[in-house]
Design an enzyme around this catalytic site. Structure first.
Site, PDB file in Angstrom:
ATOM      1  N   ASP A  95       0.855  -1.196   0.000  1.00  0.00           N
ATOM      2  CA  ASP A  95       0.000   0.000   0.000  1.00  0.00           C
ATOM      3  C   ASP A  95       0.890   1.245   0.000  1.00  0.00           C
ATOM      4  OD1 ASP A  95      -2.357   1.663   0.362  1.00  0.00           O
ATOM      5  OD2 ASP A  95      -3.325  -0.089   1.202  1.00  0.00           O
ATOM      6  N   HIS A 136       1.835   3.131  -3.253  1.00  0.00           N
ATOM      7  CA  HIS A 136       1.043   4.256  -3.808  1.00  0.00           C
ATOM      8  C   HIS A 136       1.674   5.583  -3.372  1.00  0.00           C
ATOM      9  CE1 HIS A 136      -2.313   1.820  -5.252  1.00  0.00           C
ATOM     10  NE2 HIS A 136      -2.488   1.280  -4.067  1.00  0.00           N
ATOM     11  N   HIS A 142      -8.910  -4.265   6.549  1.00  0.00           N
ATOM     12  CA  HIS A 142      -7.858  -3.369   6.040  1.00  0.00           C
ATOM     13  C   HIS A 142      -8.454  -1.963   6.019  1.00  0.00           C
ATOM     14  CE1 HIS A 142      -4.679  -2.263   2.922  1.00  0.00           C
ATOM     15  NE2 HIS A 142      -5.617  -1.384   2.596  1.00  0.00           N
ATOM     16  N   HIS A 149      -8.159   2.520   5.962  1.00  0.00           N
ATOM     17  CA  HIS A 149      -7.437   3.751   5.580  1.00  0.00           C
ATOM     18  C   HIS A 149      -7.872   4.869   6.508  1.00  0.00           C
ATOM     19  CE1 HIS A 149      -5.078   2.760   1.985  1.00  0.00           C
ATOM     20  NE2 HIS A 149      -5.913   1.730   1.909  1.00  0.00           N
ATOM     21  N   TYR A 152     -11.789   6.117  -3.565  1.00  0.00           N
ATOM     22  CA  TYR A 152     -10.680   5.155  -3.509  1.00  0.00           C
ATOM     23  C   TYR A 152      -9.373   5.884  -3.139  1.00  0.00           C
ATOM     24  CZ  TYR A 152      -8.419   0.995  -5.620  1.00  0.00           C
ATOM     25  OH  TYR A 152      -7.735  -0.149  -5.875  1.00  0.00           O
TER      26      TYR A 152
HETATM   27  C1  LIG Z   1      -5.275  -1.969  -5.030  1.00  0.00           C
HETATM   28  C2  LIG Z   1      -5.661  -1.283  -3.726  1.00  0.00           C
HETATM   29  O1  LIG Z   1      -4.726  -0.318  -3.398  1.00  0.00           O
HETATM   30  C3  LIG Z   1      -5.900  -2.318  -2.655  1.00  0.00           C
HETATM   31  C4  LIG Z   1      -6.069  -1.682  -1.323  1.00  0.00           C
HETATM   32  O2  LIG Z   1      -5.141  -1.633  -0.527  1.00  0.00           O
HETATM   33  C5  LIG Z   1      -7.343  -1.051  -0.983  1.00  0.00           C
HETATM   34  O3  LIG Z   1      -8.327  -1.207  -1.719  1.00  0.00           O
HETATM   35  O4  LIG Z   1      -7.362  -0.357   0.043  1.00  0.00           O
HETATM   36 MN   LIG Z   2      -5.334  -0.050   0.925  1.00  0.00          MN
END
Ligand SMILES: C[C@H](O)CC(=O)C(=O)O
Ligand SMILES: [Mn+2]
Length: 335
Positions: free
Chosen positions: A15, A18, A195, A197, A286
């Site tokens: 991650d 990114h 998971h 964020h 996202y």
């Molecule tokens: C491809 C994405 O970055 C997967 C991920 O870590 C998320 O959806 O959060």
């Molecule tokens: Mn992620």
């Protein structure tokens, strides 16, 4: 002290890709892998941010061959195991076979929350290759709990040993997490993961909610290095869970040193909640769209937040990175 009942999976080297614009160096990967292994982390992930095969104009080109990075990381493991992420279509079966040759021991097959059915072949391949095999439902805030249960059952029927609720947009609140994980706990027999964020500063609270509702796999990244405002911060999570009475199996000083001495020096910027990542959490965008949005905003001279609000209204999903530029251009024309 309560016996450890979950695994912490560190995603700094995936991650975090990114946030690093997919430019991890072999040295950074080696040092981070060595430090995670020494601290007692059982699983950590290494791939392009968008998974195997992600290096492309659409998602961002990798500076270094990811198979080489996986191999370097695997070579550092005395007790830890390397995971790879694979989004069917972006990564293909050959990518997974090559990752296994490079030393991967786990695969997380990731799909949009309503598209688990595209993962059947990749999950079956993961099992055939002897990998710990996981289904990863991205953008889980976009589907009601009943849909998540339906999709998790599909993953489980294909052979997934763990199914993840993934808050890709950092949009969820603790009650959303509790509801989803509890429903999965009652409906599927395999392990459940979470998971998060941190776009709304909820990643740690959401992770605690997940553990308390029965999640047995939880993700974090060192110094929160990850997409958007980053992930649940691994070293803080260790401290929080120990304070809650869990035994994590991870050495707190060593994981803090991994974060502060190894990762911090190479971070391109502090992992903060900015105006833009806050809007991502607020409107359900996202997290990996952040850096693409910043580039598009500059190119078209528009406010990043306007692009993100529009993407949230459009319910854009991972894979639609090109839409970011269309939206920015549309706003520039309207202005
Ligand atoms: C491809 C994405 O970055 C997967 C991920 O870590 C998320 O959806 O959060
Ligand atoms: Mn992620």
């Amino acid at each position: 002290m309560e016996k450890k009942s979950f695994e912490i999976l560190d995603v700094t080297l995936r991650d975090g890709s990114h946030a690093m614009s997919h430019a991890f160096t072999p040295g950074q990967v080696r040092d981070t892998a060595r430090a995670l292994d020494a601290a007692g982390v059982r699983y950590f992930e290494v791939s392009h941010g968008d998974g195997l095969g992600g290096s492309s104009l659409q998602y961002g080109l990798s500076a270094h061959d990811e198979l080489e990075l996986i191999e370097i990381a695997a070579d550092e493991c005395k007790q830890a195991e390397v995971s790879v992420l694979l989004i069917p279509g972006i990564g293909v079966k050959g990518d997974l076979q090559n990752a296994v040759k490079a030393g991967a021991k786990m695969v997380r097959v990731a799909t949009h929350v309503t598209e688990a059915d595209v993962a059947a072949q990749h999950i079956a391949l993961g099992r055939e290759l002897g990998l710990k095999t996981v289904g990863f439902l991205m953008m889980s805030h976009m589907a009601p709990t009943a849909k998540i249960v339906e999709q998790a059952k599909l993953f489980e029927s294909y052979g997934a040993e763990v199914v993840y609720v993934t808050d890709s947009a950092g949009y969820m609140l603790p009650q959303d997490v509790t509801e989803r994980i509890s429903a999965l706990k009652q409906s599927i027999g395999c392990d459940i993961g979470f998971h998060g964020h941190n776009n709304l500063s909820m990643a740690m609270a959401n992770t605690v909610a997940a553990v308390e509702a029965g999640a047995t796999f939880i993700d974090g990244s060192l110094r929160a290095l990850g997409a958007g405002s980053g992930n649940t911060q691994t070293e803080v999570m260790v401290a929080v869970l120990e304070r809650l009475g869990y035994e994590t199996g991870i050495d707190l000083y060593k994981i803090m040193d991994a974060a502060n001495d190894v990762v911090t020096p190479y971070m391109p910027r502090p992992q903060e909640i900015t105006g833009s990542s806050l809007v991502m959490g607020y409107s359900g965008v996202y997290s990996s769209f952040l850096l693409h949005t910043q580039v598009a905003a500059k190119r078209f001279g528009v406010d990043e937040r306007d692009i993100l609000l529009e993407l949230g209204r459009m319910k854009a999903v991972g894979g639609q990175e090109d839409l970011i530029y269309d939206v920015a251009q549309g706003i520039a024309v309207r202005n």
